[in-house]
Design an enzyme around this catalytic site. Structure first.
Site, PDB file in Angstrom:
ATOM      1  N   ASP A  64     -16.287   7.061   2.984  1.00 33.93           N
ATOM      2  CA  ASP A  64     -14.567   7.358   3.704  1.00 33.93           C
ATOM      3  C   ASP A  64     -15.098   6.574   4.994  1.00 33.93           C
ATOM      4  O   ASP A  64     -15.475   7.214   5.426  1.00 33.93           O
ATOM      5  CB  ASP A  64     -13.702   8.820   3.045  1.00 33.93           C
ATOM      6  CG  ASP A  64     -12.766   8.595   3.936  1.00 33.93           C
ATOM      7  OD1 ASP A  64     -12.121   7.822   5.248  1.00 33.93           O
ATOM      8  OD2 ASP A  64     -12.281   9.509   3.968  1.00 33.93           O
ATOM      9  N   VAL A  65     -14.491   5.597   5.300  1.00 33.73           N
ATOM     10  CA  VAL A  65     -14.659   4.321   6.284  1.00 33.73           C
ATOM     11  C   VAL A  65     -13.474   5.618   7.364  1.00 33.73           C
ATOM     12  O   VAL A  65     -14.434   5.507   9.048  1.00 33.73           O
ATOM     13  CB  VAL A  65     -14.463   3.427   6.655  1.00 33.73           C
ATOM     14  CG1 VAL A  65     -15.235   3.321   5.899  1.00 33.73           C
ATOM     15  CG2 VAL A  65     -12.859   3.295   6.826  1.00 33.73           C
ATOM     16  N   TYR A 167       0.544   0.106  12.078  1.00 32.24           N
ATOM     17  CA  TYR A 167      -0.426  -1.369  11.985  1.00 32.24           C
ATOM     18  C   TYR A 167      -1.122  -1.925  12.904  1.00 32.24           C
ATOM     19  O   TYR A 167      -2.083  -3.110  13.069  1.00 32.24           O
ATOM     20  CB  TYR A 167       0.368  -1.511  10.257  1.00 32.24           C
ATOM     21  CG  TYR A 167      -0.455  -2.443   9.485  1.00 32.24           C
ATOM     22  CD1 TYR A 167      -2.138  -1.812   8.736  1.00 32.24           C
ATOM     23  CD2 TYR A 167       0.156  -3.938   9.082  1.00 32.24           C
ATOM     24  CE1 TYR A 167      -2.468  -3.204   8.275  1.00 32.24           C
ATOM     25  CE2 TYR A 167      -1.030  -5.003   8.530  1.00 32.24           C
ATOM     26  CZ  TYR A 167      -1.626  -4.519   8.190  1.00 32.24           C
ATOM     27  OH  TYR A 167      -2.735  -5.425   7.394  1.00 32.24           O
ATOM     28  N   LYS A 171      -4.167  -3.105  13.891  1.00 32.94           N
ATOM     29  CA  LYS A 171      -4.762  -4.468  14.023  1.00 32.94           C
ATOM     30  C   LYS A 171      -5.586  -5.613  15.714  1.00 32.94           C
ATOM     31  O   LYS A 171      -5.840  -5.861  15.174  1.00 32.94           O
ATOM     32  CB  LYS A 171      -3.718  -4.882  13.072  1.00 32.94           C
ATOM     33  CG  LYS A 171      -3.728  -4.693  11.426  1.00 32.94           C
ATOM     34  CD  LYS A 171      -5.517  -4.423  11.242  1.00 32.94           C
ATOM     35  CE  LYS A 171      -5.244  -4.646   9.365  1.00 32.94           C
ATOM     36  NZ  LYS A 171      -6.744  -3.852   8.954  1.00 32.94           N
ATOM     37  N   THR A 202      -2.523  -8.611  -3.628  1.00 31.23           N
ATOM     38  CA  THR A 202      -3.482  -7.531  -3.624  1.00 31.23           C
ATOM     39  C   THR A 202      -2.678  -6.499  -4.320  1.00 31.23           C
ATOM     40  O   THR A 202      -1.323  -5.864  -3.886  1.00 31.23           O
ATOM     41  CB  THR A 202      -4.200  -7.103  -2.407  1.00 31.23           C
ATOM     42  OG1 THR A 202      -3.352  -6.371  -1.936  1.00 31.23           O
ATOM     43  CG2 THR A 202      -4.953  -8.390  -1.428  1.00 31.23           C
ATOM     44  N   THR A 206       1.197  -4.905  -3.116  1.00 31.81           N
ATOM     45  CA  THR A 206       2.593  -5.417  -3.965  1.00 31.81           C
ATOM     46  C   THR A 206       2.602  -4.271  -4.483  1.00 31.81           C
ATOM     47  O   THR A 206       4.307  -4.535  -4.974  1.00 31.81           O
ATOM     48  CB  THR A 206       2.069  -6.226  -5.202  1.00 31.81           C
ATOM     49  OG1 THR A 206       0.565  -5.256  -5.679  1.00 31.81           O
ATOM     50  CG2 THR A 206       1.455  -7.794  -4.188  1.00 31.81           C
TER      51      THR A 206
HETATM   52  P1  NAP Z   1      -5.963  -3.304  -1.718  1.00 35.49           P
HETATM   53  O1  NAP Z   1      -6.610  -3.573  -2.303  1.00 35.49           O
HETATM   54  O2  NAP Z   1      -5.522  -2.173  -1.123  1.00 35.49           O
HETATM   55  O3  NAP Z   1      -7.517  -2.632  -0.819  1.00 35.49           O
HETATM   56  C1  NAP Z   1      -8.012  -1.706   0.429  1.00 35.49           C
HETATM   57  C2  NAP Z   1      -9.117  -1.001   0.116  1.00 35.49           C
HETATM   58  O4  NAP Z   1      -9.512  -0.679   1.100  1.00 35.49           O
HETATM   59  C3  NAP Z   1      -9.194  -0.396  -1.429  1.00 35.49           C
HETATM   60  O5  NAP Z   1     -10.596  -0.708  -1.177  1.00 35.49           O
HETATM   61  C4  NAP Z   1      -8.932   1.253  -0.252  1.00 35.49           C
HETATM   62  O6  NAP Z   1     -10.146   1.106  -1.192  1.00 35.49           O
HETATM   63  C5  NAP Z   1      -9.932   1.042   0.942  1.00 35.49           C
HETATM   64  N1  NAP Z   1      -9.760   1.798   1.701  1.00 35.49           N
HETATM   65  C6  NAP Z   1      -8.764   2.580   2.090  1.00 35.49           C
HETATM   66  N2  NAP Z   1      -8.765   3.203   3.406  1.00 35.49           N
HETATM   67  C7  NAP Z   1      -9.995   3.669   2.523  1.00 35.49           C
HETATM   68  C8  NAP Z   1     -10.983   4.787   3.535  1.00 35.49           C
HETATM   69  N3  NAP Z   1     -10.421   5.537   4.050  1.00 35.49           N
HETATM   70  N4  NAP Z   1     -12.354   4.659   3.121  1.00 35.49           N
HETATM   71  C9  NAP Z   1     -12.981   3.377   2.756  1.00 35.49           C
HETATM   72  N5  NAP Z   1     -12.122   2.372   2.179  1.00 35.49           N
HETATM   73  C10 NAP Z   1     -10.408   2.496   2.463  1.00 35.49           C
HETATM   74  O7  NAP Z   1      -5.210  -4.391  -0.197  1.00 35.49           O
HETATM   75  P2  NAP Z   1      -6.015  -5.401   0.353  1.00 35.49           P
HETATM   76  O8  NAP Z   1      -4.225  -6.176   0.798  1.00 35.49           O
HETATM   77  O9  NAP Z   1      -7.198  -5.856  -0.300  1.00 35.49           O
HETATM   78  O10 NAP Z   1      -6.580  -4.945   1.748  1.00 35.49           O
HETATM   79  C11 NAP Z   1      -7.745  -5.320   2.842  1.00 35.49           C
HETATM   80  C12 NAP Z   1      -7.524  -5.932   4.375  1.00 35.49           C
HETATM   81  O11 NAP Z   1      -6.714  -6.416   4.031  1.00 35.49           O
HETATM   82  C13 NAP Z   1      -6.984  -3.606   4.630  1.00 35.49           C
HETATM   83  O12 NAP Z   1      -7.472  -4.043   6.053  1.00 35.49           O
HETATM   84  C14 NAP Z   1      -5.344  -5.012   5.093  1.00 35.49           C
HETATM   85  O13 NAP Z   1      -4.983  -4.135   5.807  1.00 35.49           O
HETATM   86  C15 NAP Z   1      -6.094  -6.276   5.206  1.00 35.49           C
HETATM   87  N6  NAP Z   1      -4.683  -7.481   5.477  1.00 35.49           N
HETATM   88  C16 NAP Z   1      -4.147  -7.281   3.900  1.00 35.49           C
HETATM   89  C17 NAP Z   1      -2.933  -7.918   4.275  1.00 35.49           C
HETATM   90  C18 NAP Z   1      -2.236  -8.391   2.383  1.00 35.49           C
HETATM   91  O14 NAP Z   1      -1.493  -9.340   2.920  1.00 35.49           O
HETATM   92  N7  NAP Z   1      -3.334  -8.307   1.491  1.00 35.49           N
HETATM   93  C19 NAP Z   1      -2.232  -8.884   4.849  1.00 35.49           C
HETATM   94  C20 NAP Z   1      -3.613  -8.616   6.671  1.00 35.49           C
HETATM   95  C21 NAP Z   1      -4.246  -8.249   6.298  1.00 35.49           C
HETATM   96  P3  NAP Z   1     -10.188   3.650  -1.471  1.00 35.49           P
HETATM   97  O15 NAP Z   1      -8.700   3.879  -1.546  1.00 35.49           O
HETATM   98  O16 NAP Z   1     -11.103   3.547  -3.080  1.00 35.49           O
HETATM   99  O17 NAP Z   1     -10.580   3.880  -0.726  1.00 35.49           O
END
Ligand code: NAP
Length: 263
Positions: A64-65, A167, A171, A202, A206
């Site tokens: 957990d980060v 958020y 960011k 992702t 979604t």
């Molecule tokens: P995702 O599929 O929900 O991935 C999020 C990841 O973060 C999961 O692997 C989750 O794993 C991990 N995570 C969450 N809380 C954590 C914690 N406390 N400790 C360790 N790991 C943790 O969503 P994603 O869209 O790929 O998001 C990845 C990154 O991209 C995020 O930082 C998000 O803000 C950024 N982002 C996404 C978008 C978009 O449109 N998708 C746009 C801009 C930025 P666990 O729950 O198992 O810990």
């Protein structure tokens, strides 16, 4: 053909889903030994096994980060497993429901902790190993939310407003932390860069549907049609992590299909 990360050890936080999962696969295909870090063990084991099944090298380490002690021991475990750290992708993160002024304290704290504190704890724990690497690279995960505003019309489009104020702030903090760490990394040949995705499909974005929860807002502002996918981000992260970007540091690359007006 040699891989672009041959012989490198890479940590990918949030490597068990979405953008992190796609990047972990790509890193492994390019020759990296990948330490996946996230909380859900089942998903971590699934990605680890899938990478190994493709002939790659990966180990899931539960972490957990937001827990600095857990971060320190997870990084130590990655070093014990693979002998060092050359690349750190600080990808773990999430937003929260609720818009200012109604965002709850718990939601605010949780978003700041995972995105901002998590990036800080992980970078600090990995830093001595990145120094030892001699050519370390950090890639941080921001969002286009860090640099765009919105109008009332945009706010109303999605039916649930925009991402939470926490958020936007977290960011934007990651952008600043990127520039700061880039300044500290130069003397050690550690490069620190960042990506700012927009509409990426992702699991986290979604909410169990086929479309991004903020699709209507993105569609109204994007230059290119359609959403992006995790691989669109992973390809840029690979570039920044590899020696192809050896003369880039402190840069933040938008991966958003083109947003016409940014700060
Ligand atoms: P995702 O599929 O929900 O991935 C999020 C990841 O973060 C999961 O692997 C989750 O794993 C991990 N995570 C969450 N809380 C954590 C914690 N406390 N400790 C360790 N790991 C943790 O969503 P994603 O869209 O790929 O998001 C990845 C990154 O991209 C995020 O930082 C998000 O803000 C950024 N982002 C996404 C978008 C978009 O449109 N998708 C746009 C801009 C930025 P666990 O729950 O198992 O810990």
């Amino acid at each position: 053909m040699p891989g672009r990360l041959d012989g490198k050890v890479a940590i990918v936080t949030g490597g068990n889903s979405g953008i992190g999962e796609a990047t972990a696969h790509l890193f492994a295909r390019e020759g990296a030994k990948v330490a996946l870090m996230a909380r859900r063990e089942g998903e971590g084991a699934r990605v680890q096994d899938a990478i190994r099944g493709e002939g790659g090298e990966a180990t899931y380490i539960q972490c957990d980060v937001t827990d600095r002690g857990a971060v320190d021991s997870a990084v130590a475990k990655a070093v014990a497993t693979y002998g060092g750290v050359d690349v750190l992708f600080n990808n773990a993160g999430h937003g929260a429901r609720g818009n200012f002024p109604d965002e709850e304290d718990d939601a605010w704290d949780s978003v700041i902790q995972v995105n901002l504190n998590g990036t800080f704890y992980m970078s600090r724990a990995a830093w001595p190993h990145l120094i030892e690497s001699g050519s370390g690279a950090i890639v941080n995960m921001s969002s286009i939310a860090a640099v765009i505003g919105f109008s009332k019309n945009m706010y109303d489009l999605s039916g649930r407003g925009v991402p939470s104020s926490s958020y936007y702030v977290a960011k934007a903090g990651i952008d600043a932390f990127t520039r700061y760490c880039a300044g500290r990394g130069g003397e050690h040949n550690i490069r620190v860069n960042c990506v700012r995705p927009g509409q990426i499909i992702t699991p986290g974005a979604t909410g169990g549907t086929d479309t991004h929860v903020f699709k209507a807002v993105f569609d109204a502002t994007q230059i290119l049609d359609g959403p992006g996918y995790p691989e669109d981000v992973a390809n840029v992260v690979l570039f920044l992590a590899s020696s192809d970007a050896r003369f880039l540091t402190g840069e933040i690359i938008n991966i958003d299909g083109g947003t016409p007006r940014k700060l």
